[in-house]
Design an enzyme around this catalytic site. Structure first.
Site, short mmCIF file in Angstrom:
data_model
loop_
_atom_site.label_atom_id
_atom_site.label_comp_id
_atom_site.label_asym_id
_atom_site.label_seq_id
_atom_site.Cartn_x
_atom_site.Cartn_y
_atom_site.Cartn_z
CE LYS A 52 -4.35 -1.18 0.53
NZ LYS A 52 -4.67 -2.75 0.98
CB SER A 303 -0.98 -8.02 -1.27
OG SER A 303 -1.84 -8.69 0.11
C1 LIG Z 1 -5.56 -3.93 0.35
C2 LIG Z 1 -4.54 -5.07 0.23
C3 LIG Z 1 -5.01 -5.91 0.04
C4 LIG Z 1 -5.81 -5.73 -1.60
O1 LIG Z 1 -6.07 -4.43 -2.34
P1 LIG Z 1 -7.22 -3.88 -3.17
O2 LIG Z 1 -6.01 -2.74 -3.89
O3 LIG Z 1 -8.80 -3.61 -2.24
O4 LIG Z 1 -7.76 -4.65 -3.88
C5 LIG Z 1 -4.78 -7.30 -0.19
N1 LIG Z 1 -3.71 -7.22 0.77
C6 LIG Z 1 -2.87 -6.37 1.32
C7 LIG Z 1 -2.35 -7.35 2.08
C8 LIG Z 1 -3.11 -5.85 1.44
O5 LIG Z 1 -3.73 -4.82 3.20
#
Ligand SMILES: *Cc1c(COP(=O)(O)O)cnc(C)c1O
Length: 337
Positions: A52, A303
Protein backbone atom coordinates in the site's frame (compact mmCIF):
# COMPACT_ATOMS: atom_id res chain seq x y z
CA UNK A 1 -8.23 10.82 -15.85
CA UNK A 2 -7.73 7.96 -18.31
CA UNK A 3 -5.37 5.45 -16.78
CA UNK A 4 -2.61 4.24 -19.06
CA UNK A 5 0.81 2.63 -18.80
CA UNK A 6 2.25 6.17 -18.83
CA UNK A 7 0.60 6.87 -15.44
CA UNK A 8 2.17 3.73 -13.98
CA UNK A 9 5.59 4.68 -15.38
CA UNK A 10 5.19 8.14 -13.80
CA UNK A 11 4.29 6.48 -10.51
CA UNK A 12 7.40 4.30 -10.69
CA UNK A 13 9.52 7.45 -10.99
CA UNK A 14 7.67 9.26 -8.17
CA UNK A 15 7.93 6.44 -5.63
CA UNK A 16 11.60 5.66 -6.29
CA UNK A 17 13.52 5.77 -3.02
CA UNK A 18 10.28 6.16 -1.01
CA UNK A 19 8.51 2.83 -1.57
CA UNK A 20 11.02 0.06 -2.08
CA UNK A 21 11.64 -2.01 -5.18
CA UNK A 22 10.99 -5.36 -3.49
CA UNK A 23 12.70 -8.72 -4.15
CA UNK A 24 11.11 -11.58 -6.10
CA UNK A 25 12.15 -15.09 -5.07
CA UNK A 26 11.29 -18.57 -6.35
CA UNK A 27 9.14 -20.97 -4.32
CA UNK A 28 10.52 -24.43 -4.99
CA UNK A 29 7.68 -26.03 -3.04
CA UNK A 30 4.80 -24.31 -4.83
CA UNK A 31 6.59 -24.85 -8.13
CA UNK A 32 6.71 -28.59 -7.49
CA UNK A 33 3.06 -28.61 -6.45
CA UNK A 34 1.79 -27.07 -9.67
CA UNK A 35 4.47 -28.19 -12.13
CA UNK A 36 5.44 -24.64 -13.13
CA UNK A 37 7.96 -22.18 -11.83
CA UNK A 38 6.41 -19.97 -9.08
CA UNK A 39 7.88 -16.59 -8.10
CA UNK A 40 6.95 -14.72 -4.93
CA UNK A 41 6.96 -10.91 -5.09
CA UNK A 42 7.73 -9.88 -1.52
CA UNK A 43 5.64 -6.79 -0.82
CA UNK A 44 5.82 -8.12 2.75
CA UNK A 45 9.23 -6.41 3.11
CA UNK A 46 7.92 -2.99 2.04
CA UNK A 47 8.14 -0.32 4.80
CA UNK A 48 4.82 -0.55 6.63
CA UNK A 49 4.59 -4.24 5.73
CA UNK A 50 2.42 -4.03 2.60
CA UNK A 51 2.35 -2.83 -1.02
CA UNK A 52 0.00 0.00 0.00
CA UNK A 53 2.98 2.34 0.42
CA UNK A 54 3.28 2.46 -3.39
CA UNK A 55 -0.17 3.89 -4.05
CA UNK A 56 -0.14 6.15 -0.99
CA UNK A 57 3.26 7.59 -1.89
CA UNK A 58 2.20 8.20 -5.49
CA UNK A 59 -1.11 9.83 -4.51
CA UNK A 60 0.51 12.09 -1.91
CA UNK A 61 3.33 13.06 -4.30
CA UNK A 62 0.67 14.15 -6.80
CA UNK A 63 -1.09 16.54 -4.35
CA UNK A 64 -0.93 20.25 -5.04
CA UNK A 65 1.29 22.30 -2.69
CA UNK A 66 -0.41 23.91 0.31
CA UNK A 67 -2.66 20.98 1.26
CA UNK A 68 -2.95 21.06 5.09
CA UNK A 69 -3.02 17.29 5.47
CA UNK A 70 -4.55 14.04 4.29
CA UNK A 71 -7.37 11.78 5.45
CA UNK A 72 -8.28 8.21 4.52
CA UNK A 73 -10.36 5.24 5.54
CA UNK A 74 -8.67 1.88 5.75
CA UNK A 75 -8.86 -1.77 6.77
CA UNK A 76 -5.43 -1.10 8.29
CA UNK A 77 -2.63 -1.30 5.77
CA UNK A 78 -3.65 1.65 3.64
CA UNK A 79 -3.89 3.78 6.78
CA UNK A 80 -0.41 2.79 7.84
CA UNK A 81 0.95 3.53 4.37
CA UNK A 82 -0.80 6.92 4.21
CA UNK A 83 0.57 7.76 7.66
CA UNK A 84 4.12 6.89 6.56
CA UNK A 85 3.87 8.64 3.19
CA UNK A 86 2.35 11.77 4.81
CA UNK A 87 5.04 11.85 7.47
CA UNK A 88 7.72 11.62 4.76
CA UNK A 89 6.23 14.81 3.29
CA UNK A 90 5.67 16.51 6.64
CA UNK A 91 1.87 16.37 6.32
CA UNK A 92 -0.77 15.73 8.98
CA UNK A 93 -2.60 12.40 8.48
CA UNK A 94 -5.99 11.31 9.86
CA UNK A 95 -6.96 7.64 9.45
CA UNK A 96 -10.58 6.46 9.83
CA UNK A 97 -11.07 2.80 10.77
CA UNK A 98 -13.98 0.49 11.49
CA UNK A 99 -13.93 -1.47 14.73
CA UNK A 100 -13.15 -4.67 12.71
CA UNK A 101 -9.54 -3.56 12.22
CA UNK A 102 -7.21 -5.75 14.33
CA UNK A 103 -5.50 -4.05 17.28
CA UNK A 104 -2.01 -4.75 15.89
CA UNK A 105 -2.84 -2.69 12.80
CA UNK A 106 -4.40 0.13 14.85
CA UNK A 107 -1.25 0.38 16.98
CA UNK A 108 1.01 0.43 13.91
CA UNK A 109 -0.96 3.31 12.38
CA UNK A 110 -0.68 5.26 15.63
CA UNK A 111 3.08 4.56 15.73
CA UNK A 112 3.41 5.89 12.18
CA UNK A 113 2.22 9.24 13.50
CA UNK A 114 -1.40 9.41 12.30
CA UNK A 115 -4.45 10.60 14.22
CA UNK A 116 -7.06 7.83 14.50
CA UNK A 117 -10.85 7.92 14.25
CA UNK A 118 -12.70 4.67 14.99
CA UNK A 119 -16.00 4.89 13.13
CA UNK A 120 -18.57 2.13 13.47
CA UNK A 121 -18.77 -1.46 12.32
CA UNK A 122 -17.99 -1.27 8.62
CA UNK A 123 -15.52 0.05 6.10
CA UNK A 124 -18.36 2.09 4.55
CA UNK A 125 -18.96 3.87 7.87
CA UNK A 126 -15.26 4.71 8.08
CA UNK A 127 -15.36 5.99 4.49
CA UNK A 128 -18.21 8.36 5.36
CA UNK A 129 -16.28 9.82 8.29
CA UNK A 130 -13.22 10.31 6.06
CA UNK A 131 -15.32 12.11 3.47
CA UNK A 132 -16.80 14.42 6.12
CA UNK A 133 -13.37 15.27 7.54
CA UNK A 134 -12.08 16.01 4.05
CA UNK A 135 -14.93 18.45 3.53
CA UNK A 136 -14.93 20.06 6.99
CA UNK A 137 -11.18 20.39 7.53
CA UNK A 138 -9.93 20.82 3.97
CA UNK A 139 -7.88 17.63 4.11
CA UNK A 140 -7.04 15.80 0.89
CA UNK A 141 -8.77 12.44 0.78
CA UNK A 142 -6.54 9.52 -0.19
CA UNK A 143 -8.96 6.69 -1.06
CA UNK A 144 -7.77 3.11 -0.47
CA UNK A 145 -8.38 1.78 -3.99
CA UNK A 146 -10.83 3.72 -6.20
CA UNK A 147 -8.46 6.44 -7.35
CA UNK A 148 -6.23 6.73 -10.45
CA UNK A 149 -3.07 7.72 -8.54
CA UNK A 150 -3.54 4.81 -6.12
CA UNK A 151 -4.17 2.32 -8.92
CA UNK A 152 -1.15 3.58 -10.88
CA UNK A 153 1.03 3.31 -7.75
CA UNK A 154 -0.01 -0.29 -7.10
CA UNK A 155 0.58 -1.10 -10.79
CA UNK A 156 4.30 -0.44 -10.36
CA UNK A 157 4.54 -3.92 -8.81
CA UNK A 158 3.78 -5.49 -12.19
CA UNK A 159 6.43 -3.39 -13.95
CA UNK A 160 9.07 -4.61 -11.48
CA UNK A 161 7.93 -8.23 -11.83
CA UNK A 162 7.98 -8.17 -15.62
CA UNK A 163 11.29 -6.29 -15.77
CA UNK A 164 12.81 -9.12 -13.73
CA UNK A 165 10.93 -11.93 -15.49
CA UNK A 166 9.43 -11.01 -18.87
CA UNK A 167 8.46 -14.67 -19.33
CA UNK A 168 5.77 -14.66 -16.59
CA UNK A 169 2.49 -15.97 -18.02
CA UNK A 170 0.16 -15.64 -15.03
CA UNK A 171 -0.01 -13.15 -12.16
CA UNK A 172 -2.06 -14.03 -9.07
CA UNK A 173 -3.22 -11.00 -7.14
CA UNK A 174 -5.11 -10.64 -3.83
CA UNK A 175 -8.40 -8.86 -4.54
CA UNK A 176 -10.45 -6.57 -2.34
CA UNK A 177 -11.41 -3.11 -3.61
CA UNK A 178 -9.38 -3.89 -6.72
CA UNK A 179 -6.82 -1.07 -6.67
CA UNK A 180 -4.00 -3.59 -6.63
CA UNK A 181 -5.54 -5.91 -9.22
CA UNK A 182 -6.56 -3.06 -11.52
CA UNK A 183 -3.13 -1.43 -11.44
CA UNK A 184 -1.27 -4.70 -11.85
CA UNK A 185 -3.51 -5.90 -14.69
CA UNK A 186 -3.35 -2.55 -16.47
CA UNK A 187 0.45 -2.37 -16.36
CA UNK A 188 1.08 -6.08 -16.96
CA UNK A 189 -1.18 -6.32 -20.00
CA UNK A 190 0.22 -3.11 -21.49
CA UNK A 191 3.68 -4.67 -21.35
CA UNK A 192 2.67 -8.29 -22.05
CA UNK A 193 -0.81 -8.56 -23.64
CA UNK A 194 -1.07 -12.36 -23.45
CA UNK A 195 -0.43 -12.52 -19.73
CA UNK A 196 -3.31 -13.74 -17.51
CA UNK A 197 -4.22 -11.95 -14.29
CA UNK A 198 -6.20 -13.80 -11.62
CA UNK A 199 -7.81 -12.13 -8.60
CA UNK A 200 -8.28 -14.03 -5.33
CA UNK A 201 -10.49 -13.22 -2.32
CA UNK A 202 -11.86 -14.96 0.74
CA UNK A 203 -15.31 -16.55 0.36
CA UNK A 204 -16.83 -14.54 3.25
CA UNK A 205 -17.63 -11.10 1.87
CA UNK A 206 -15.75 -11.01 -1.46
CA UNK A 207 -17.06 -7.66 -2.66
CA UNK A 208 -15.29 -7.38 -6.03
CA UNK A 209 -15.77 -11.03 -6.95
CA UNK A 210 -19.53 -10.77 -6.28
CA UNK A 211 -19.77 -7.40 -8.01
CA UNK A 212 -18.07 -8.77 -11.14
CA UNK A 213 -20.53 -11.68 -11.16
CA UNK A 214 -23.48 -9.29 -10.72
CA UNK A 215 -22.16 -6.85 -13.34
CA UNK A 216 -22.44 -3.91 -10.92
CA UNK A 217 -21.09 -2.99 -7.45
CA UNK A 218 -22.93 -4.98 -4.77
CA UNK A 219 -22.85 -4.59 -1.00
CA UNK A 220 -21.42 -7.33 1.17
CA UNK A 221 -21.84 -8.19 4.80
CA UNK A 222 -18.46 -7.75 6.51
CA UNK A 223 -17.25 -10.52 8.77
CA UNK A 224 -13.90 -11.20 10.43
CA UNK A 225 -11.47 -13.20 8.26
CA UNK A 226 -7.87 -14.36 8.33
CA UNK A 227 -7.69 -12.17 5.23
CA UNK A 228 -8.93 -9.08 7.08
CA UNK A 229 -7.15 -6.80 4.59
CA UNK A 230 -9.54 -8.07 1.91
CA UNK A 231 -12.68 -6.97 3.79
CA UNK A 232 -15.03 -4.13 2.91
CA UNK A 233 -17.19 -3.11 -0.03
CA UNK A 234 -16.08 -1.56 -3.32
CA UNK A 235 -18.37 1.47 -2.97
CA UNK A 236 -21.76 1.80 -4.69
CA UNK A 237 -20.41 4.73 -6.69
CA UNK A 238 -17.19 2.99 -7.72
CA UNK A 239 -15.65 4.93 -10.61
CA UNK A 240 -12.37 3.26 -11.52
CA UNK A 241 -11.38 -0.07 -9.98
CA UNK A 242 -14.60 -1.96 -10.79
CA UNK A 243 -14.55 -1.09 -14.50
CA UNK A 244 -10.84 -1.87 -14.77
CA UNK A 245 -11.24 -5.22 -13.00
CA UNK A 246 -14.21 -6.01 -15.22
CA UNK A 247 -12.16 -5.29 -18.33
CA UNK A 248 -8.79 -6.71 -17.30
CA UNK A 249 -9.13 -9.61 -14.87
CA UNK A 250 -9.22 -13.00 -16.56
CA UNK A 251 -10.57 -14.91 -13.55
CA UNK A 252 -11.48 -14.41 -9.92
CA UNK A 253 -11.58 -17.10 -7.25
CA UNK A 254 -12.63 -17.29 -3.61
CA UNK A 255 -11.14 -19.42 -0.86
CA UNK A 256 -12.30 -20.74 2.51
CA UNK A 257 -10.64 -19.67 5.76
CA UNK A 258 -9.13 -23.17 6.04
CA UNK A 259 -7.59 -22.82 2.57
CA UNK A 260 -6.18 -19.40 3.46
CA UNK A 261 -4.68 -20.86 6.65
CA UNK A 262 -3.00 -23.55 4.55
CA UNK A 263 -1.54 -20.89 2.25
CA UNK A 264 -0.04 -19.12 5.26
CA UNK A 265 1.37 -22.43 6.50
CA UNK A 266 2.91 -23.33 3.13
CA UNK A 267 4.63 -19.96 2.83
CA UNK A 268 5.91 -20.19 6.39
CA UNK A 269 7.09 -23.81 6.57
CA UNK A 270 8.26 -24.27 2.98
CA UNK A 271 9.48 -20.79 2.05
CA UNK A 272 10.21 -19.13 5.40
CA UNK A 273 7.86 -16.28 4.51
CA UNK A 274 5.53 -14.52 6.93
CA UNK A 275 2.38 -13.35 5.15
CA UNK A 276 -0.94 -12.19 6.57
CA UNK A 277 -4.04 -14.02 5.30
CA UNK A 278 -4.59 -11.55 2.46
CA UNK A 279 -0.97 -11.94 1.41
CA UNK A 280 -1.24 -15.73 1.32
CA UNK A 281 -4.31 -16.16 -0.90
CA UNK A 282 -2.19 -16.67 -4.03
CA UNK A 283 -0.30 -19.53 -2.42
CA UNK A 284 -3.61 -20.88 -1.10
CA UNK A 285 -5.06 -20.82 -4.61
CA UNK A 286 -2.13 -22.82 -5.97
CA UNK A 287 -2.70 -25.48 -3.29
CA UNK A 288 -6.40 -25.73 -4.13
CA UNK A 289 -8.11 -27.67 -6.90
CA UNK A 290 -8.94 -24.36 -8.58
CA UNK A 291 -5.31 -24.08 -9.76
CA UNK A 292 -5.66 -26.87 -12.33
CA UNK A 293 -5.39 -24.85 -15.55
CA UNK A 294 -2.89 -22.19 -14.48
CA UNK A 295 -0.08 -21.52 -16.95
CA UNK A 296 3.47 -20.85 -15.79
CA UNK A 297 5.79 -19.28 -14.91
CA UNK A 298 3.47 -17.84 -12.25
CA UNK A 299 4.06 -14.66 -10.26
CA UNK A 300 2.36 -14.40 -6.84
CA UNK A 301 2.09 -11.11 -5.00
CA UNK A 302 2.64 -11.58 -1.26
CA UNK A 303 0.78 -8.36 -0.58
CA UNK A 304 1.44 -7.88 3.13
CA UNK A 305 2.63 -9.30 6.42
CA UNK A 306 0.70 -7.30 9.00
CA UNK A 307 -1.01 -9.72 11.28
CA UNK A 308 -1.41 -10.18 14.97
CA UNK A 309 1.65 -12.38 15.50
CA UNK A 310 0.08 -14.51 18.22
CA UNK A 311 -2.77 -15.38 15.82
CA UNK A 312 -0.20 -16.01 13.08
CA UNK A 313 1.65 -18.48 15.31
CA UNK A 314 -1.62 -20.27 16.07
CA UNK A 315 -2.36 -20.59 12.36
CA UNK A 316 1.04 -21.90 11.32
CA UNK A 317 1.22 -24.33 14.26
CA UNK A 318 -2.19 -25.76 13.42
CA UNK A 319 -4.21 -24.51 16.39
CA UNK A 320 -7.83 -23.37 16.20
CA UNK A 321 -8.31 -19.65 15.58
CA UNK A 322 -11.47 -17.82 16.60
CA UNK A 323 -12.75 -15.11 14.25
CA UNK A 324 -15.79 -13.51 15.84
CA UNK A 325 -18.24 -16.42 16.18
CA UNK A 326 -16.49 -18.48 13.48
CA UNK A 327 -13.75 -20.95 14.42
CA UNK A 328 -11.12 -21.89 11.85
CA UNK A 329 -10.21 -25.46 12.79
CA UNK A 330 -6.47 -25.88 13.08
CA UNK A 331 -4.58 -28.55 11.19
CA UNK A 332 -0.84 -29.04 11.46
CA UNK A 333 1.10 -28.36 8.25
CA UNK A 334 1.83 -31.46 6.25
CA UNK A 335 3.49 -30.78 2.92
CA UNK A 336 2.10 -33.92 1.37
CA UNK A 337 -1.61 -33.15 1.47
C1 LIG B 1 -5.29 -3.67 0.59
C2 LIG B 1 -4.73 -5.02 0.54
C3 LIG B 1 -5.11 -5.94 -0.45
C4 LIG B 1 -6.19 -5.64 -1.47
O1 LIG B 1 -5.95 -4.50 -2.24
P1 LIG B 1 -7.16 -3.81 -3.05
O2 LIG B 1 -6.51 -2.76 -3.83
O3 LIG B 1 -8.13 -3.29 -2.04
O4 LIG B 1 -7.81 -4.87 -3.88
C5 LIG B 1 -4.49 -7.18 -0.46
N1 LIG B 1 -3.57 -7.51 0.45
C6 LIG B 1 -3.17 -6.67 1.42
C7 LIG B 1 -2.13 -7.12 2.38
C8 LIG B 1 -3.73 -5.39 1.50
O5 LIG B 1 -3.33 -4.57 2.47
Amino acid sequence: MELTLAAVLDALRRIRGLADATPMVPSAYLGRRIGHEVLLKLETVQPGGSFKLRGATNAIAALPPGVPGVVCCSTGNHGRAVALAARARGLRAVVCLSDLVPEAKVAAIRDAGAELRIAGGSQDAAAQVARRLARDEGLAEIPPFDNPAIIAGQGTIALEMLAARPDLRTLIVPLSGGGLAAGVALAAKAVQPGLRVIGVSMDRGAAMHLSLQAGRPVEVHEVPSLADSLGGGIGAGNRHSFALCQRLLDETHVLTEAEIARGMQALFWEDGQVAEGAGAVGAALLLSRQAAAIRGPVGLILSGRNTDMSAFVRVVTGQDVRLGDHVVRGQAWDATY
